[in-house]
Design an enzyme around this catalytic site. Sequence first.
Site, PDB file in Angstrom:
ATOM      1  N   ASP A  60       0.804  -1.233   0.000  1.00 21.29           N
ATOM      2  CA  ASP A  60       0.000   0.000   0.000  1.00 21.29           C
ATOM      3  C   ASP A  60       0.834   1.278   0.000  1.00 21.29           C
ATOM      4  O   ASP A  60       0.351   2.327   0.419  1.00 21.29           O
ATOM      5  CB  ASP A  60      -0.951   0.044   1.198  1.00 21.29           C
ATOM      6  CG  ASP A  60      -2.081  -0.958   1.109  1.00 21.29           C
ATOM      7  OD1 ASP A  60      -2.069  -1.784   0.195  1.00 21.29           O
ATOM      8  OD2 ASP A  60      -2.978  -0.922   1.979  1.00 21.29           O
ATOM      9  N   CYS A  97      -3.988  -6.406  -2.984  1.00 19.31           N
ATOM     10  CA  CYS A  97      -2.880  -7.271  -2.562  1.00 19.31           C
ATOM     11  C   CYS A  97      -2.766  -8.594  -3.310  1.00 19.31           C
ATOM     12  O   CYS A  97      -1.781  -8.850  -3.996  1.00 19.31           O
ATOM     13  CB  CYS A  97      -3.007  -7.558  -1.071  1.00 19.31           C
ATOM     14  SG  CYS A  97      -2.933  -6.096  -0.023  1.00 19.31           S
ATOM     15  N   HIS A 153      -0.346 -13.869   1.922  1.00 17.82           N
ATOM     16  CA  HIS A 153      -1.663 -13.481   1.394  1.00 17.82           C
ATOM     17  C   HIS A 153      -2.032 -14.184   0.086  1.00 17.82           C
ATOM     18  O   HIS A 153      -2.722 -13.631  -0.765  1.00 17.82           O
ATOM     19  CB  HIS A 153      -1.747 -11.963   1.204  1.00 17.82           C
ATOM     20  CG  HIS A 153      -3.147 -11.439   1.388  1.00 17.82           C
ATOM     21  ND1 HIS A 153      -3.492 -10.123   1.194  1.00 17.82           N
ATOM     22  CD2 HIS A 153      -4.296 -12.072   1.750  1.00 17.82           C
ATOM     23  CE1 HIS A 153      -4.776  -9.954   1.427  1.00 17.82           C
ATOM     24  NE2 HIS A 153      -5.285 -11.125   1.766  1.00 17.82           N
TER      25      HIS A 153
END
Length: 472
Positions: A60, A97, A153
């Site tokens: 981010d 993501c 993730h």
Amino acid sequence: MAVHALTGFSVVSLLSFGYLSWNWTNPNQVEYEPVLDGKDKGSPLTPRKPPHIIFILTDDQGFHDVGYHGSDIRTPTLDKLAAEGVKLENYYIQPICTPSRSQLITGRYQIHTGLQHSIIRPRQPNCLPLDQVTLPQKLQEAGYATHMVGKWHLGFYKRECLPTRRGFDTYFGSLTGSVDYYTYDSCDGPGMCGYDLHEGEGVAWGRGGKYSTHLYTQRVRKILAAHDPRRPVFIFLSFQAVHTPLQSPKEYLHQYRDVANVARRRYAAMVSVVDEAVRNVTYALRKYGFYRDSVLVFSTDNGGQPFAGGSNWPLRGRKGTYWEGGIRGVGFVHSPLLRRRRRVSRALVHITDWYPTLVALAGATCRPATGWTGVHPLRRLEAADGRPGLRRLDPAADAGRLPGSWWDLERRTQAARKSVWLFNVTGDPYERYDQADQRPDVVRELLARLAHYNRTAIPVRYPAEDPRANPN
């Protein structure tokens, strides 16, 4: 339908090619200068042996949130490394993501892995498709030791999904998308919280209290200290920073005490911690004998989130949108092996390009498969339903008056029911001038192109949440 893939695509071509024109008859082709191999005397990168590869990914970090883009955030290490290497100023990632990470690891667009819907939620029985040959697996084949530190993730609902089963010799980090930087608690709704810090395939209990950016940097230094530099190593350092929650050690906040917006102040401090961490990693590379034969790549995974302190100025939009602010990222390459340093590359580069680039640099073969990609298509059209970009938003100026619904704000700023815009992002990188009405021929051509790509997409992998995922 199989899409075109480049073979032998390396950092050499990445840093020297010029995109010339687009061939609409080929599904994924960009014309480019001939690819040079690392042994060519005229090439900009001439490794003596397979280089050590250090890939640093931040989470981010906005386009404006690095010093050399004119930011108010101090990043002396990143500025120096980028200035001495090659700044990638036409570099694209995905807006959130999981898609970016999946494309980095597989070299395939998300429409070809089924991960095009959203992020992988902690309670979803979902992960990166097991039939994909990953970047670390290809590097293992080339003789590399492979290590991952940080945020994964990409799914963990069964052991086959874990990083250690997808090509990494070792893993230390968090498997979900957002954890507390000190306690490593990860929550997916009220009362649905668990401890998420893992080592290998087990839980790394007892590590709470250590700030994650520091903890991950310390692990990388230990890996380098214990590794024989005569064997090539690939380290994927995937920082949790600067994703929410906005947490930073207090000593880093003082330098931003004059920043009125609390979110921006905390965010800036977190970026400064990352900058210091990169300095410590490069110091370790030098100390333990890796630096002279190393290639360091720095990238963010998506645009910044203004409501959480990030800034993509002067680009339009934010994380989660397909405006430039959501998908144009901070990126650079730094290496003593570069023969042409201290320059800016405006060649079109996408996060999928790293897979064939690094595999070729390692001396491994890259065999294209159906749906495999390694070149980003010329992206001039943004077509979405109800996903227009934000007004330009200065976090400091908007302190205390942030809306309750991000999506409502976006919808209110655009004409009702409008879903197609056309921008010349080369001449109008800030996407101010919509040319859809003036050039309906281009709109038709690009919509047909999108339809063509859509026909190559596989079904979305987005299973319902499984109650067995409750950490309790």
